[in-house]
Enzyme design. Structure first.
Site, PDB file in Angstrom:
ATOM      1  N   GLU A 242      65.163 -19.818  52.664  1.00  0.00           N
ATOM      2  CA  GLU A 242      66.518 -20.380  52.695  1.00  0.00           C
ATOM      3  C   GLU A 242      66.479 -21.840  53.142  1.00  0.00           C
ATOM      4  OE1 GLU A 242      70.684 -19.537  55.179  1.00  0.00           O
ATOM      5  OE2 GLU A 242      68.765 -18.784  55.909  1.00  0.00           O
ATOM      6  N   LYS A 296      75.445 -18.128  47.742  1.00  0.00           N
ATOM      7  CA  LYS A 296      75.564 -17.048  48.716  1.00  0.00           C
ATOM      8  C   LYS A 296      76.955 -16.425  48.635  1.00  0.00           C
ATOM      9  CE  LYS A 296      74.389 -16.164  53.583  1.00  0.00           C
ATOM     10  NZ  LYS A 296      73.929 -16.802  54.836  1.00  0.00           N
ATOM     11  N   CYS A 349      69.403 -14.741  53.289  1.00  0.00           N
ATOM     12  CA  CYS A 349      69.434 -14.379  54.707  1.00  0.00           C
ATOM     13  C   CYS A 349      70.422 -13.259  55.019  1.00  0.00           C
ATOM     14  CB  CYS A 349      69.711 -15.618  55.558  1.00  0.00           C
ATOM     15  SG  CYS A 349      69.207 -15.412  57.280  1.00  0.00           S
TER      16      CYS A 349
END
Length: 425
Positions: A242, A296, A349
Site C-alpha cells: 500500500e 479502496k 490494507c
C-alpha cells in the site's frame, strides 16, 4: 467495593481471551515458522477465549471488555506518533478500551451459558464505529477446528459441557462435540501453482520518511531495483505494498517508467490518486496490455474517514487531517483485475480484513497490500494475518499479502500450505 476496572480476575480472563493472538505474535517475533507449533498452541488456546467469555461474571464483564480492548487494539493509537497529537496516545488507548468495555458488558449481561453462546457467535457482527477487527472466530484460524459458525458453536457447547456439567456422560458429549468440529480436510494442502510466479515485496520504509519528498528518489530507486530483481527471477507479476509510491502516481513522471517496464513484467503497486478534490488510496496494475486502477472501497475508521455525525465529523477532520482541500474518498464497489487468464481482486490494507470483500466475490485469488509501518512494532501484523487466514479458510480463497514493515506471505485456504516471505535486511 473494589473498582471493576482493576479487577484482577477480569484481567486474567482477558489474557485467556487473547492468548492465542499473543502466542502467535511471539512465534512471529522469533520467526518460528513450523506450522505444527502454531497449530498445536492455537488449538489449545483458542477455546480459552470461549471459556473466558463463558465464565466471566456479569459484574466483571465491563472490566473484561476494557482489558480485551486494550490488549487487542492498543496499536490503533500508535499512528498518533506521526502526528502533532502524540500526547493523545494514552487517551486513545483508554477510549478504545472503554468502547469494548461497554460492548462486553452488553454481550455478557446474562450469565446463562446458552445466551453467552449466542452472544459470542454474534460478536463478530458488531462493529463499533465501523471497526470490524473483533472477530473471535478468527482466533481459530490456525486451529484444527473448522471456522464456520456451526463448528465454533459446537466448540462453545463443548466448553459448556466440559466446564459446567459434572457428570461423566456430559464430559463424553463435550469430547464428541469437539470431534464434530474438527476440520478433517485441514491438513490437505491447496494448489498454489497459479500464484507461484508472483513476487511479493516486503519493504522497510519508515513511516516518518514515507511522505518526505526528499526521500522520494530513494523510494523510486528501490522500486526499480525490486522490479529488476523480479525480472531476473522470471516472475510474471510483482506486487508492492500500500502507498509504496506515496504521491499521486498519475501526475508523476515515474508512471512512464513503470509503463515501460511492464512490457516484461506486470506491476501491481499501491499509490494515491486524485480526482478533482477527492483523494483515493488506490492500486495500479501495469501490464503490456493496459493500466488498470482500483480504488479502496472500505476506508479505515478514524484513519481515512470519520465515522461520526456530520456536526462532529467536519471539525475533527479539520483538526486531525489538517486544512488540506483533499479528503479521502472511497470507490462505490470492489474491482477485479484480469492479467492474461489470471483474475484477482486487489484489496488495500483495512478492507482486506473485511467480510464484504470476500462474501460475494467470484474471485478465487485476492491480493492485499498493506502499510504496517504506522503500527510497528505491535501485534497488529499478527492480528491482521489471523483475520486474513480466517477469511481464506472461511471463503475458500487464496490470499497474497505484500506489506511494508511486516512479513509478506501467501495464505492457503487450507490449514497448511502458507508461504511466508521475511523482510529483507
Amino acid at each position: 467495593m473494589r473498582l471493576l476496572l482493576f479487577n484482577q480476575n477480569a484481567f486474567l480472563l482477558a489474557c485467556m481471551f487473547v492468548s492465542s493472538v499473543y502466542v502467535n505474535a511471539v512465534l512471529d517475533a522469533y520467526a518460528i515458522e513450523n506450522p505444527y507449533i502454531s497449530i498445536t498452541l492455537t488449538s489449545l488456546l483458542a477455546p480459552l477465549s470461549m471459556l473466558a467469555f463463558l465464565k466471566t461474571p456479569r459484574n466483571s464483564a465491563f472490566a473484561l471488555g476494557f482489558f480485551v480492548g486494550a490488549l487487542l487494539f492498543y496499536w490503533c493509537a500508535l499512528s498518533f506518533r506521526y502526528s502533532d497529537f502524540t500526547y493523545l496516545l494514552p487517551l486513545i488507548i483508554v477510549l478504545i478500551a472503554l468502547v469494548y468495555g461497554v460492548l462486553f458488558y452488553l454481550l455478557l449481561y446474562f450469565e446463562n451459558p446458552y445466551f453467552r453462546l449466542l452472544s459470542f457467535l454474534g460478536s463478530s457482527f458488531i462493529h463499533p464505529f465501523g471497526f470490524d477487527w473483533l472477530v473471535p472466530d478468527s482466533f481459530f484460524s490456525y486451529s484444527v477446528f473448522r471456522v464456520d459458525k456451526l463448528s465454533l458453536g459446537l466448540v462453545f457447547l463443548a466448553c459448556i459441557f466440559l466446564s459446567t456439567k459434572p457428570l461423566k456422560k456430559y464430559r463424553i458429549i463435550g469430547v464428541l462435540l469437539l470431534l464434530g468440529a474438527l476440520d478433517f480436510n485441514g491438513f490437505k494442502t491447496s494448489d498454489l501453482k497459479k500464484v507461484g510466479n508472483i513476487e511479493l515485496v516486503s519493504t522497510k520504509t519508515p513511516q516518518d520518511l514515507k511522505f518526505d519528498s526528499s526521500y522520494l528518489n530513494d523510494i523510486e530507486n528501490n522500486i526499480l531495483k525490486e522490479i529488476k530483481l523480479a525480472q531476473s527471477k522470471q516472475k510474471t507479476l510483482i506486487v508492492f505494498p500500500e502507498t509504496a509510491y506515496p504521491i499521486a502516481l498519475e501526475n508523476s513522471p515515474f508512471k512512464a517508467k513503470l509503463e515501460d517496464l511492464s512490457d516484461n513484467i506486470a506491476i501491481l503497486i499501491g499509490t494515491l490518486r486524485t480526482q478533482g478534490y477527492n483523494l483515493y488510496n488506490s492500486s495500479f496494475l501495469f501490464s503490456k496490455e493496459s493500466v488498470q486502477i482500483a480504488d479502496k472501497v472500505i476506508l479505515a475508521p478514524f484513519g481515512e474517514t470519520m465515522p461520526l455525525p456530520e456536526f462532529l465529523q467536519k471539525p475533527l477532520e479539520k483538526l486531525f487531517f489538517g486544512e488540506s482541500t483533499y479528503l479521502y474518498r472511497n470507490a462505490p464497489h470492489f474491482s477485479d483485475f484480469t492479467l492474461d487468464d489470471f483474475t484477482f481482486r486487489p484489496l488495500i490494507c483495512y478492507e482486506g480484513t473485511s467480510k464484504p470483500a470476500y462474501s460475494n466475490s467470484p474471485s478465487k485469488i485476492f491480493i492485499v497490500m498493506s502499510n504496517n509501518a504506522w503500527f510497528s512494532p505491535s501485534i497488529e501484523p499478527t492480528l491482521q494475518r489471523t483475520l486474513l487466514k480466517y477469511y481464506a479458510r472461511r471463503y475458500d480463497k487464496i490470499i497474497l499479502h505484500s506489506a511494508n514493515f511486516s512479513t509478506s506471505y501467501i495464505l492457503s485456504p487450507s490449514l497448511l500450505g502458507d508461504i511466508l516471505f521475511r523482510k529483507r535486511s
